[in-house]
Design a protein around this motif. Structure first.
Motif, short mmCIF file in Angstrom:
data_model
loop_
_atom_site.label_atom_id
_atom_site.label_comp_id
_atom_site.label_asym_id
_atom_site.label_seq_id
_atom_site.Cartn_x
_atom_site.Cartn_y
_atom_site.Cartn_z
N HIS A 121 64.27 -33.33 34.26
CA HIS A 121 63.91 -33.55 35.65
C HIS A 121 65.12 -33.38 36.56
CE1 HIS A 121 60.15 -35.04 34.08
NE2 HIS A 121 60.73 -36.06 33.49
N ASP A 129 61.41 -29.08 34.84
CA ASP A 129 60.43 -29.09 35.94
C ASP A 129 61.08 -29.32 37.31
OD1 ASP A 129 60.94 -31.82 36.07
OD2 ASP A 129 58.93 -32.46 35.46
N ARG A 130 62.40 -29.16 37.37
CA ARG A 130 63.09 -29.17 38.66
C ARG A 130 64.00 -27.95 38.77
NH1 ARG A 130 59.81 -32.20 39.80
NH2 ARG A 130 59.83 -34.05 41.14
N ASP A 135 53.93 -24.62 38.77
CA ASP A 135 52.55 -25.11 38.64
C ASP A 135 51.61 -24.02 38.12
OD1 ASP A 135 52.90 -27.75 39.36
OD2 ASP A 135 52.49 -27.41 41.49
N VAL A 176 55.94 -29.14 44.59
CA VAL A 176 57.20 -29.86 44.78
C VAL A 176 58.04 -29.18 45.85
CG1 VAL A 176 59.34 -30.61 43.70
CG2 VAL A 176 57.20 -30.74 42.42
N ASP A 200 56.05 -32.69 35.70
CA ASP A 200 55.57 -32.93 37.06
C ASP A 200 54.79 -31.70 37.52
OD1 ASP A 200 55.07 -33.66 39.63
OD2 ASP A 200 57.17 -33.78 40.26
N ALA A 241 50.80 -30.00 38.85
CA ALA A 241 49.65 -30.32 39.69
C ALA A 241 48.47 -29.46 39.29
CB ALA A 241 49.99 -30.07 41.16
#
Length: 450
Positions: free
Chosen positions: A371, A156-157, A64, A341, A74, A76
Motif C-alpha cells: 500500500h 495498489d498504490r 481497478d 483512488v 484497494d 472498486a
C-alpha cells in the motif's frame, strides 16, 4: 492417401468451435497449472542479492480495470460519474471495442480535482465508450496475473508518473522526468523519437512562459542508462525494431545522445531477444522490456498479452539468473479506464491515475499487497539504491524505493512456471468462424472418390 480423415478433422474442428464459444462467456477461474522448483539463495546480503532488475512495461490499463476484484487490495466494483451517480463496473471482454481517450486533458478531466468522477466525460458522448470506461476484468479473465499477485507482490498504490498517456510516462521510466511533455506525438505514425518524420510534434509545457509549445519528440537529458553506463554497469533496452508496431514505445529513441550515438546499436535490442538472454544467463544488471502486438493496448487482447508475459517470465525462471532477479510488471497509463483512488498532487500534471504493478522475485514477499505510494520514478530509485547511483531529478530522489515489498532474510521463493491459455475469440469472429467450420464440414460430407 489422406493422413487425416474428414470425419476426424471434422470432429476436431467442431471441438475447437465449442472451445471457442466457451471462451466468450464468463466462467469460474480455471485451476492454474504451475510448476515449482526450489531456488538456491543468491550471494550477498540484503538488496545486494538482486543482481538483475527488469522493468517490463505494458500499455493502458488502470488498477481497478485489472485488479479491482482482487481480495485484500484497494479495488472498486462500482464507480462515480460526473452527475453524482454510482454505477456498477461491468465485466470487460478480452478484446475491447475502443481505445478510450487518455490524453493529458482526458486524465485531468477524469481525475476532476481528486473526485475521480470524470471518466464518463472523456467518452465524448459515445455511449459505448462511456460503458467501456467503467469495466473490469476478473480472475477468470487474467488468471495468471492473479496467480502472480497471489504468490508474489501486488502494489495498489502504484500511480502513473504523469496524468496523461504513454509517451511522457515512458520518459519517466528511463529518466524520472518527461521534459514537460504533455501528450503523445502527433500525427502518430509508429515512430515517436529523434528519427520521426518532420512535422511530428508533441506539446511541451513551458511554465516560465505560461504557455504550451509544440516541439519535435527528441530531447537531451540524462537517463538511468547513462548513470549505469558511467558506472560500467550493464544494461539493455529490449523493444520492437523500427518498422514494427511497438517501436514507438522504444523510449530511448527520444533521447538524442543515445539515439544518435553508439549506445543505440550496442544496448537497444529487439524484444524477441529477452527470452533468449534470460534462458542463457545473459540478463544485464538493468533492463527495460516493451513489446508490440502483445502489449495489451486496447483494443488488443488481454489474454494474448498475458500469455506473452508468461512466456517471458517462464524464460526468466528457467534461466540461471532467476535467483538474483527482480521483475517489475506494470502498465504505462490508465488508458481511460475507471479508477477510484485519487492520485497525490505533486505538480500541475502529476501524479496520474493508478496502474497495476506486479513485483516478481525470489525475494518478493509472498502474497503481499503493498500500500506504499509508488510511481515510475520508484523503479529508478530502486536501481540507484541497489547500484549506488546518484538520483537524476527530484522525482527519483524523493520516490519510495519499493524495498518494503522484499524480504531478503527469508529463504528465496521457488520458480512459478505457468501455462499459457487458449484465448477467447470475440463474439463477432465466433459467428464467422462457425460459418467457416459449417461450410468445411458440409463439403467434407460428400463421399470421397475411391
Amino acid at each position: 492417401m489422406k493422413i487425416f480423415g474428414s470425419k476426424l478433422l471434422g470432429v476436431g474442428l467442431a471441438s475447437l468451435a465449442l472451445a471457442t464459444l466457451g471462451g466468450c462467456s464468463k466462467s469460474k477461474p480455471a485451476a492454474v497449472v504451475a510448476t515449482r522448483t526450489p531456488t538456491q539463495p543468491a550471494p550477498g546480503q540484503g538488496v545486494q542479492k538482486i543482481q538483475h532488475i527488469v522493468f517490463l512495461i505494458k500499455e493502458n490499463r488502470s488498477f481497478d480495470h485489472y485488479f479491482g476484484t482482487f481480495p485484500g487490495a484497494d479495488g472498486a466494483t462500482s464507480g462515480q460519474t460526473a452527475d453524482g451517480k454510482t454505477i456498477p463496473i461491468s465485466h470487460s471482454p478480452d478484446v475491447t471495442r475502443f481505445d478510450l481517450g487518455h490524453s493529458w486533458r482526458d486524465a485531468i478531466i477524469a481525475i476532476n480535482g481528486g473526485r475521480m468522477n470524470g471518466f464518463d466525460q472523456i467518452a465524448l458522448g459515445n455511449v459505448a465508450g462511456y460503458k467501456q470506461a467503467y469495466t473490469q476484468l476478473e480472475q477468470s479473465d487474467i488468471p495468471n496475473y492473479f496467480t502472480y499477485a497471489q504468490n508474489f507482490v501486488l502494489a495498489d498504490r502504484m500511480f502513473s508518473s504523469m496524468a496523461g498517456p504513454s509517451f511522457p510516462n515512458h520518459l519517466f521510466t528511463v529518466a524520472a522526468q518527461d521534459a514537460h511533455v504533455l501528450d503523445n506525438p502527433h500525427p502518430s505514425n509508429g515512430t515517436w523519437g529523434c528519427d520521426a518524420d518532420d512535422g511530428l510534434t508533441v506539446p511541451v509545457d513551458h511554465p516560465e512562459e505560461d504557455r504550451i509549445r509544440m516541439a519535435p519528440p527528441c530531447f537531451d537529458f540524462q537517463t538511468l542508462a547513462d548513470s549505469l553506463e558511467n558506472a560500467h554497469i550493464s544494461w539493455k533496452y529490449y523493444a520492437p525494431s523500427r518498422g514494427h508496431y511497438g517501436y514507438q514505445f522504444s523510449t530511448l529513441d527520444s533521447v538524442k545522445h543515445i539515439r544518435n550515438g553508439p549506445l543505440w546499436a550496442q544496448r537497444v535490442v529487439p524484444d524477441s531477444q529477452f527470452a533468449e538472454d534470460a534462458k542463457n544467463g545473459r540478463l544485464p544488471a538493468v533492463s527495460w522490456l516493451v513489446t508490440g502486438e502483445a502489449n495489451e493496448h486496447p483494443p488488443r487482447s488481454t489474454c494474448m498479452g498475458e500469455n506473452w508475459t508468461v512466456r517471458e517470465m517462464n524464460a526468466v525462471m528457467q534461466g540461471p539468473d532467476w535467483n538474483s532477479t527482480a521483475v517489475f510488471i506494470t502498465w504505462d497509463d490508465f488508458g481511460g479506464f475507471y479508477d477510484h483512488v485519487a492520485p497525490p498532487s505533486i505538480s500541475s500534471y502529476s501524479l496520474g491515475p493508478r496502474v497495476p504493478l506486479l513485483i516478481i522475485s525470489p525475494y518478493a514477499k509472498q502474497g503481499y499487497i503493498s500500500h506504499r505510494e509508488y510511481e515510475f520514478s520508484s523503479f529508478l530509485k530502486l536501481a540507484e539504491v541497489r547500484f549506488n547511483l546518484p538520483p537524476l531529478t527530484g522525482r527519483d530522489s524523493k520516490a519510495n524505493d519499493m524495498l518494503d515489498s522484499f524480504d531478503f532474510e527469508h529463504p528465496p521463493q521457488p520458480t512459478l512456471l505457468l501455462k499459457e491459455r487458449v484465448c477467447p475469440v470475440p463474439p463477432g469472429r465466433v459467428a464467422k468462424f462457425l460459418s467457416l467450420v459449417k461450410g468445411y464440414l458440409t463439403k467434407q460430407s460428400v463421399p470421397e472418390e475411391q
